[in-house]
Design an enzyme around this catalytic site. Structure first.
Site, PDB file in Angstrom:
ATOM      1  N   LYS A 123       0.819  -1.216   0.000  1.00  0.00           N
ATOM      2  CA  LYS A 123       0.000   0.000   0.000  1.00  0.00           C
ATOM      3  C   LYS A 123       0.855   1.269   0.000  1.00  0.00           C
ATOM      4  O   LYS A 123       0.618   2.195  -0.779  1.00  0.00           O
ATOM      5  CB  LYS A 123      -0.919   0.026   1.227  1.00  0.00           C
ATOM      6  CG  LYS A 123      -1.919  -1.095   1.317  1.00  0.00           C
ATOM      7  CD  LYS A 123      -2.839  -0.937   2.512  1.00  0.00           C
ATOM      8  CE  LYS A 123      -2.146  -1.078   3.855  1.00  0.00           C
ATOM      9  NZ  LYS A 123      -1.617  -2.436   4.093  1.00  0.00           N
ATOM     10  N   ASN A 146      -2.900   6.485   6.125  1.00  0.00           N
ATOM     11  CA  ASN A 146      -1.871   5.866   6.962  1.00  0.00           C
ATOM     12  C   ASN A 146      -0.504   6.504   6.786  1.00  0.00           C
ATOM     13  O   ASN A 146       0.374   6.331   7.626  1.00  0.00           O
ATOM     14  CB  ASN A 146      -1.776   4.369   6.645  1.00  0.00           C
ATOM     15  CG  ASN A 146      -2.923   3.603   7.278  1.00  0.00           C
ATOM     16  OD1 ASN A 146      -3.651   4.136   8.099  1.00  0.00           O
ATOM     17  ND2 ASN A 146      -3.093   2.367   6.885  1.00  0.00           N
ATOM     18  N   HIS A 193      -3.979  -9.819   9.972  1.00  0.00           N
ATOM     19  CA  HIS A 193      -4.762  -9.108  10.992  1.00  0.00           C
ATOM     20  C   HIS A 193      -5.914  -9.940  11.550  1.00  0.00           C
ATOM     21  O   HIS A 193      -6.964  -9.385  11.919  1.00  0.00           O
ATOM     22  CB  HIS A 193      -5.310  -7.794  10.418  1.00  0.00           C
ATOM     23  CG  HIS A 193      -4.249  -6.844   9.981  1.00  0.00           C
ATOM     24  ND1 HIS A 193      -3.250  -6.383  10.828  1.00  0.00           N
ATOM     25  CD2 HIS A 193      -3.996  -6.266   8.777  1.00  0.00           C
ATOM     26  CE1 HIS A 193      -2.458  -5.565  10.170  1.00  0.00           C
ATOM     27  NE2 HIS A 193      -2.880  -5.480   8.927  1.00  0.00           N
TER      28      HIS A 193
END
Length: 449
Positions: A123, A146, A193
């Site tokens: 990303k 982010n 995650h």
């Protein structure tokens, strides 16, 4: 900044502060909401809460009281790091109180179009590449999410002349309702995650939420060689633009050993790309596709791919010392990311790995073990990593800290070796973030000089 009737003169709870929660609280206050902030960190230790109290907001710190929701909130804006298993959020769901993350607020107030970038890996590199490619185009790019500035802060001042390029995690995307990027990118989806998400399907759905509101006026760029994405992108109404790294294709963007192709036509030479590794080729193709859709000049795209050497903590070249090459890949918080880093090296590698135990498999590394001279590891995962290495007859040894593992790697290395920090684990057993872990590696390298 657009007004929001959903929050004007409404009671809104901001759950969890840090940078994104603080920015959301300030923005909601400006929009006319009656804002209460609640954070688990005690007030006397909480600079964000102290700042917001001075702004006139209601502040509750140190715990999440059971009767918190009895104030009659019409909306909750939560910090992305707070899971939905949190008792306050569980009670909010029972009461039918809407729950957003800060990125949803940012989208609703922004006058600029948005590019959303998500995926298990790649990303940040894709986001940074795209920003560089757009820097001399017709739109003025702003980076948020982010990396860069908190999205609501960026969105408040953005205009129709801007495009906001946002890196989005699954944590952020779970809290979206109307978010609709004009261009969405999903670099890849792998198991990750699962300590936050209830299962893999929930994680996949969170990633796909980036495209859930897109229409046929919008575009979804995705990995056309990953089966899970090829199957699931059928759920979107967006125009589909796949990328392929295994050969020329007539659709989307693709690459073979000689060229990068746009809709089957040569665009630029493959050897113009400076970043090593197939995983970085995927990032380059995804960024190039978005840049082409946003009418970035081709010369700027080519200049970017030929000069871009990587993002800090993502297979970042730290430097050379007495013939050894040092790379900081602290962002590799799972085995798949470490595998991607190892793919880019032909020299012998001494790997530094380990960290928070999340029971992830290390099997992704098996095809690349033959190129490893040794693995020196540390942290909670050390016992399981050592067992994995012994099973596959790879030299390895456990250490208490990264510093000890680094010193051993240097002592036993030879000219021509690569010393690579790529932990295949999260950082949270010994570090607050992967950035702090990577900075320690860089400091250790600097100490050699």
């Amino acid at each position: 900044m657009k007004p929001l009737k959903e929050v004007y003169h409404q009671k809104v709870l901001v759950l969890g502060l840090a940078k994104s929660g603080t920015a959301a609280a300030e923005t909601l206050h400006e929009l006319g909401a009656f804002v209460t902030v609640n954070d688990a960190k005690p007030f006397e230790e909480n600079e964000h809460a102290q700042h917001l109290l001075k702004q006139g907001l209601t502040v509750i710190c140190g715990s999440h009281p059971e009767n918190l929701l009895d104030e009659g909130f019409s909306l909750i804006v939560k910090n992305p790091g707070i899971p939905y298993s949190n008792p306050v959020l569980q009670e909010a769901l029972k009461r039918g109180i809407p729950i957003w993350t800060e990125i949803e607020l940012a989208y609703r107030i922004s006058d600029a179009q948005m590019v959303g970038i998500t995926g298990s890996n790649g990303k940040t590199t894709t986001t940074t590449l795209l920003m560089e490619m757009l820097s001399k185009g017709p739109l003025e790019p702003l980076v948020a999410g982010n990396i860069g500035t908190v999205a609501t802060t960026v969105a408040k001042s953005a205009t129709k002349n801007n495009v906001i390029v946002t890196e989005l995690s699954s944590f952020q995307l779970m809290g979206t309702v109307k978010l609709k990027p004009s261009i969405a990118i999903i670099t890849n989806i792998y198991e990750a995650h699962l300590d936050y998400h209830s299962d893999l399907e929930e994680y996949i759905q969170a990633k796909l939420a980036i495209s859930q509101n897109q229409t046929n006026l919008d575009t979804l760029i995705y990995n056309g060689e990953q089966e899970v994405l090829v199957a699931r992108v059928k759920e979107t109404s967006a125009k589909l633009l796949p990328f392929f790294v295994s050969g020329r294709q007539d659709e989307g963007i693709s690459a073979d050993q000689e060229w990068v192709y746009w809709l089957g036509n040569p665009l630029y030479k493959r050897d113009e790309i400076r970043l090593p590794g197939q995983h970085n080729l995927e990032n380059v193709l995804a960024a190039t596709a978005a840049a082409m859709l946003l009418h970035a000049p081709l010369h700027q795209i080519r200049q970017t791919v030929s000069t871009f050497a990587g993002v800090k903590h993502r297979t970042q070249f730290a430097g050379e010392w007495e013939g050894r090459l040092f790379y900081n890949d602290s962002k590799a918080t799972n085995a798949l990311a470490t595998k991607s880093a190892l793919e880019g090296f032909t020299r012998p590698v001494i790997l530094l790995a380990g960290g928070k135990e999340r029971d992830h498999s290390f099997d992704e590394l098996i095809p690349y073990l033959g190129n490893l001279k040794a693995v020196y590891h540390y942290g909670e995962t050390a016992p399981r990593l050592q067992q994995f290495l012994e099973t596959h007859q790879v030299k390895g040894a456990p250490f208490e800290t990264l510093t000890q593992a680094f010193e051993q790697a240097v002592a036993l290395s030879e000219p021509g070796d690569v010393i690579l920090l790529s932990p295949a684990s999260a950082s949270w057993d010994q570090y607050e973030s992967f950035e702090i872990r990577g900075d320690e590696f860089l400091a250790l390298y600097d100490s050699l000089k």
